[in-house]
Write a protein that holds these residues in place. Sequence first.
Motif, PDB file in Angstrom:
ATOM      1  N   ALA A 176       0.812  -1.210   0.000  1.00 31.96           N
ATOM      2  CA  ALA A 176       0.000   0.000   0.000  1.00 31.96           C
ATOM      3  C   ALA A 176       0.849   1.265   0.000  1.00 31.96           C
ATOM      4  CB  ALA A 176      -0.914  -0.001   1.220  1.00 31.96           C
ATOM      5  N   PRO A 177       0.416   2.299  -0.709  1.00 30.48           N
ATOM      6  CA  PRO A 177       1.082   3.599  -0.572  1.00 30.48           C
ATOM      7  C   PRO A 177       0.892   4.139   0.844  1.00 30.48           C
ATOM      8  CG  PRO A 177      -0.917   3.796  -1.906  1.00 30.48           C
ATOM      9  CD  PRO A 177      -0.699   2.336  -1.670  1.00 30.48           C
ATOM     10  N   ASP A 178       1.916   4.789   1.380  1.00 25.79           N
ATOM     11  CA  ASP A 178       1.799   5.363   2.720  1.00 25.79           C
ATOM     12  C   ASP A 178       1.172   6.743   2.647  1.00 25.79           C
ATOM     13  OD1 ASP A 178       3.845   6.950   1.721  1.00 25.79           O
ATOM     14  OD2 ASP A 178       5.403   6.111   3.021  1.00 25.79           O
ATOM     15  N   ASP A 179       1.020   7.390   3.802  1.00 23.20           N
ATOM     16  CA  ASP A 179       0.340   8.687   3.843  1.00 23.20           C
ATOM     17  C   ASP A 179       1.052   9.733   2.992  1.00 23.20           C
ATOM     18  OD1 ASP A 179      -1.778   7.925   5.486  1.00 23.20           O
ATOM     19  OD2 ASP A 179      -0.637   8.275   7.317  1.00 23.20           O
ATOM     20  N   GLU A 180       2.380   9.706   3.008  1.00 21.51           N
ATOM     21  CA  GLU A 180       3.123  10.703   2.241  1.00 21.51           C
ATOM     22  C   GLU A 180       2.927  10.518   0.747  1.00 21.51           C
ATOM     23  OE1 GLU A 180       7.672  12.519   1.887  1.00 21.51           O
ATOM     24  OE2 GLU A 180       7.139  11.170   3.533  1.00 21.51           O
ATOM     25  N   LEU A 181       2.937   9.286   0.299  1.00 24.72           N
ATOM     26  CA  LEU A 181       2.733   9.013  -1.124  1.00 24.72           C
ATOM     27  C   LEU A 181       1.297   9.315  -1.536  1.00 24.72           C
ATOM     28  CD1 LEU A 181       4.137   8.069  -3.664  1.00 24.72           C
ATOM     29  CD2 LEU A 181       3.731   5.710  -2.972  1.00 24.72           C
ATOM     30  N   LEU A 182       0.340   8.973  -0.681  1.00 22.83           N
ATOM     31  CA  LEU A 182      -1.052   9.316  -0.967  1.00 22.83           C
ATOM     32  C   LEU A 182      -1.229  10.828  -1.042  1.00 22.83           C
ATOM     33  CD1 LEU A 182      -2.915   6.779   1.343  1.00 22.83           C
ATOM     34  CD2 LEU A 182      -3.025   6.852  -1.153  1.00 22.83           C
ATOM     35  N   GLY A 183      -0.566  11.558  -0.140  1.00 23.83           N
ATOM     36  CA  GLY A 183      -0.665  13.010  -0.154  1.00 23.83           C
ATOM     37  C   GLY A 183      -0.119  13.597  -1.443  1.00 23.83           C
ATOM     38  N   ALA A 184       1.015  13.073  -1.923  1.00 20.66           N
ATOM     39  CA  ALA A 184       1.571  13.546  -3.190  1.00 20.66           C
ATOM     40  C   ALA A 184       0.608  13.275  -4.334  1.00 20.66           C
ATOM     41  CB  ALA A 184       2.918  12.876  -3.447  1.00 20.66           C
ATOM     42  N   GLY A 185      -0.047  12.104  -4.288  1.00 19.65           N
ATOM     43  CA  GLY A 185      -1.028  11.800  -5.319  1.00 19.65           C
ATOM     44  C   GLY A 185      -2.222  12.729  -5.262  1.00 19.65           C
ATOM     45  N   GLU A 186      -2.700  13.031  -4.064  1.00 15.97           N
ATOM     46  CA  GLU A 186      -3.861  13.919  -3.918  1.00 15.97           C
ATOM     47  C   GLU A 186      -3.546  15.354  -4.327  1.00 15.97           C
ATOM     48  OE1 GLU A 186      -5.732  11.324  -0.198  1.00 15.97           O
ATOM     49  OE2 GLU A 186      -4.509  13.098   0.185  1.00 15.97           O
ATOM     50  N   ARG A 187      -2.296  15.767  -4.183  1.00 16.39           N
ATOM     51  CA  ARG A 187      -1.904  17.128  -4.568  1.00 16.39           C
ATOM     52  C   ARG A 187      -1.581  17.242  -6.053  1.00 16.39           C
ATOM     53  NH1 ARG A 187       0.816  16.390   0.364  1.00 16.39           N
ATOM     54  NH2 ARG A 187       2.791  15.931  -0.721  1.00 16.39           N
TER      55      ARG A 187
END
Length: 494
Positions: A176-187
Amino acid sequence: MPAPAGLRPLTLSQYQDTVTDLLGEVSLPVVQAETSSVAASLSGFSPLLVEQFETAALAAAEIAFTPERRSRLVGCTPGTSADDACTRQFLASFGRRAFRRALEPAELDAYATLSAGAAVALHDAYAGLQAAVAAFLESPHFLYRVELGEPEPTSGFRYTSREMAGRLAYLLWNGAPDDELLGAGERGELVTDAGLGAALERALGDARSHRGVSRWLSDWLELEGLSTLQKDSVALPLMSASLGASFREEIALDADDLVFTRGADAHELFTSQRTFVNAELARLYGLPAPAASGFAVASLAADGSRAGLLGWGGILALHAKPKKTFPTSRGKFIRMALLCQTIPPPPPNVNTSLDFSAAGEVLTARQRLERHRQNPACAGCHALTDPLGLALEHFDALGGYRADEDGLPIDTRGDLDGVAFQDAQSLGARLAERPDAMGCLVRQLFRFGAGHVETAGETPAMAALEAGFAASGYRIKDALRQVVLSAAFRKASP
């Protein structure tokens, strides 16, 4: 039934590693999902498999919510109401990582209501969260990776920034992508060269990238079969219940050493006389046992037959029968997995027993296969596979060395498309000299990450990846970088 377009079912190892990323180490019951990234992308989930996922989800949630683990997982003290702040905070955070996206408000409400209902019925707020976590883990939004893509601003079609977070995580971490990677995706950062490059370097530096490389190797070389390895222990007395796991650990340690510790040239996969052994592998390979328990680096004999991946006992054992070697299977593995060639299946109603000996006659595998090739329907394919598999005949069905076959001399000489070799070690050297072997390796990386065999339209991208791999000095970490940044990995089909 195939998976719907734009949905990629998790492979077995992706499922296991994602659950670990979300809940920590948990022991899961048997799940019979696809083990190959390409095969999983072509398949869906049968009703039986859905039942297995439900059983596994319930078991994983139960372990994660034992009293000694649940507080650390949740991070706050939950209540029994659907409006409880701690409950909603945990469900929003867990659901975001489980679904690889933020929950919709209606989804969060539904899971909070489910949690509250179970909490009230069981008089336990943690039991409510446990029920919700199990529901997350059997949801299609968890079991399938959604990759629908979007139009690019100018022309073409690409994976969205959020989808790229998942693609990057499952290629490099197998989880799974972690919070930091998810945040980069959301931005929206992962559809830009700079943003994707930065996320790529962070992901490669994360310890989970070691797991990802090991899982890629397992996918490529079909190592999952080692988990259920079975051999005739009378014919092969060194067989043990733990040997399959030892084989897998040897390969994982060799890969980690080559890719991360030494950053070595990938040609070593075919030629290296450096490996890792524990006591039982040392005994099988005829090497001194390590001074301490566990695994230690070992050197293979420079003048012996064993070298590189063709000397790994796990590969040799997988492509052999319970008692006997199977040169055709070993040769087919070399052609298909290491050279990315296609070997068609045998024609229907063909005798594959290879029992061509007369009463009292003893034949070597080479002699039996020569008689088999007298059938014109079989000759073409066997001419491609058998010379390569026969080069490995000094290794028995468990991968141990043998000097002869039933008292008869073994002839391992042959040629690889016209280039002569003498034995397994020289065959490995001939493979390392072939550009298509290195090209196949980088293609196998792409297939693992993309979930499909490259199409005709991706031929230029594959040529660019192969050229980039060569320019990097054949370093696998650089090949991973090139795959992630390639147009073929970032572009979607409309």
